[in-house]
Scaffold this active site. Sequence first.
Site, mmCIF file in Angstrom:
data_model
loop_
_atom_site.group_PDB
_atom_site.id
_atom_site.type_symbol
_atom_site.label_atom_id
_atom_site.label_comp_id
_atom_site.label_asym_id
_atom_site.label_seq_id
_atom_site.Cartn_x
_atom_site.Cartn_y
_atom_site.Cartn_z
ATOM 1 N N TRP A 377 0.801 -1.059 -0.028
ATOM 2 C CA TRP A 377 -0.049 -0.105 0.017
ATOM 3 C C TRP A 377 0.800 1.229 -0.074
ATOM 4 C CZ3 TRP A 377 -1.931 4.227 2.823
ATOM 5 C CH2 TRP A 377 -1.256 4.533 4.012
ATOM 6 N N PRO A 380 7.034 3.601 -1.353
ATOM 7 C CA PRO A 380 8.144 4.418 -1.027
ATOM 8 C C PRO A 380 8.787 3.886 0.345
ATOM 9 C CG PRO A 380 6.529 5.761 -2.201
ATOM 10 C CD PRO A 380 5.971 4.640 -2.130
ATOM 11 N N TYR A 390 15.487 -3.794 6.760
ATOM 12 C CA TYR A 390 15.198 -5.464 6.838
ATOM 13 C C TYR A 390 16.395 -6.131 6.187
ATOM 14 C CZ TYR A 390 12.912 -9.965 5.899
ATOM 15 O OH TYR A 390 12.463 -11.043 5.533
ATOM 16 N N HIS A 415 4.781 6.364 13.911
ATOM 17 C CA HIS A 415 3.356 6.585 14.028
ATOM 18 C C HIS A 415 3.204 7.256 15.257
ATOM 19 C CE1 HIS A 415 2.767 3.801 10.495
ATOM 20 N NE2 HIS A 415 1.643 4.201 10.399
ATOM 21 N N TYR A 477 -9.520 15.260 24.429
ATOM 22 C CA TYR A 477 -10.767 16.147 24.823
ATOM 23 C C TYR A 477 -10.481 16.242 26.482
ATOM 24 C CZ TYR A 477 -15.381 17.263 25.976
ATOM 25 O OH TYR A 477 -16.705 17.991 26.659
#
Length: 488
Positions: A377, A380, A390, A415, A477
């Site tokens: 998906w 790059p 890897y 992430h 929140y």
Amino acid sequence: MGDRGSSRRRRTGSRPSSHGGGGPAAAEEEVRDAAAGPDVGAAGDAPAPAPNKDGDAGVGSGHWELRCHRLQDSLFSSDSGFSNYRGILNWCVVMLILSNARLFLENLIKYGILVDPIQVVSLFLKDPYSWPAPCLVIAANVFAVAAFQVEKRLAVGALTEQAGLLLHVANLATILCFPAAVVLLVESITPVGSLLALMAHTILFLKLFSYRDVNSWCRRARAKAASAGKKASSAAAPHTVSYPDNLTYRDLYYFLFAPTLCYELNFPRSPRIRKRFLLRRILEMLFFTQLQVGLIQQWMVPTIQNSMKPFKDMDYSRIIERLLKLAVPNHLIWLIFFYWLFHSCLNAVAELMQFGDREFYRDWWNSESVTYFWQNWNIPVHKWCIRHFYKPMLRRGSSKWMARTGVFLASAFFHEYLVSVPLRMFRLWAFTGMMAQIPLAWFVGRFFQGNYGNAAVWLSLIIGQPIAVLMYVHDYYVLNYEAPAAEA
């Protein structure tokens, strides 16, 4: 269908008896005749009349249709071999459009028009006289120049490999730490502006990591050729660059702006800029940008706001209902974002720079395993992970499982870095979600194959992302709105 009488040789006389000398040949002939359609009379009667242009025999033309059934399966049976379900697919599309149109009308009736393009500006700038995020992006040039200067000195032997490695590690670490410190300390920077600045520095980190690796490989190849008494081939192909002639600012900045994370001395180049292709991509970028902003303001924001009370009350049935309600717009926006980024934006940049390798994605939508999805998906990033993470781990003696786990660990770190730092809170939801891909990949690969595996991948994408979104929004929140109100 055609005229069966003219397509088969007409038989005259009676058939051989099954007790006579017909044998297996006669039996096979009877089977063929039965499969072919209606039979002729026992005394050599004329065949049934040919069907008309509509495929039906003439009405009242005789009673020659003695048999109208044959051995066959229903179309939905797997043994039928039938595979043309285009009409059912069209029906699914129509039902999807109608159901989403109903949701859209319900949203408009309930909330009115919430789309406000001017409000988007406030997401990037809190103070019109303070622009910390653009300043961070501009300051990234310092790290690029530093990496270039280190490589120039390594090429001429002014630095040892150990000293160069130490300088590169310090430079790469500063690329990640400096913008994070600015985001956490400067109050005038917004979460969206912080995210964009950190993404720019993360991309620069990956690019300069690759830049350092490739130049290091070139130095090793040059040293190996020199020790063997060989001369480097400088005339291998016309218009190609060899090390160290690639160490120029023009070459460096072409790589920094090119839609790739992996450095090469000679990138494949397209012969010309296709103006129509470029114009289509630019129009797509503008259209899908507005569409994403509109869907987020009109659809996602009200759903997220209405999800806070069930989270506060720990009403699990309402939480699940809100999660499923958020899954549809979130997934739709994610699909639009994928097309906008990987097809429209990257192709537009590649066309402007005449960058020839346009494989930015593969057929991830056909993924029958979680591993296949992550490999296809985002090409790059996948190429960078394979080339610079890897395979080096495998060469150092790590097992494939350890190398794969290391790749997911690095991905989980980035992430979390791109989510927690802009929000100024550390909950590790993104990190946990990425690391959960390892057991999920094993589970899907072990128990699901084919279409079931593909459905499991889609389900993880549709449900997994809204869970992370709700977790972060709820915590943000509580931290920024409920806690200050309670203190007051």
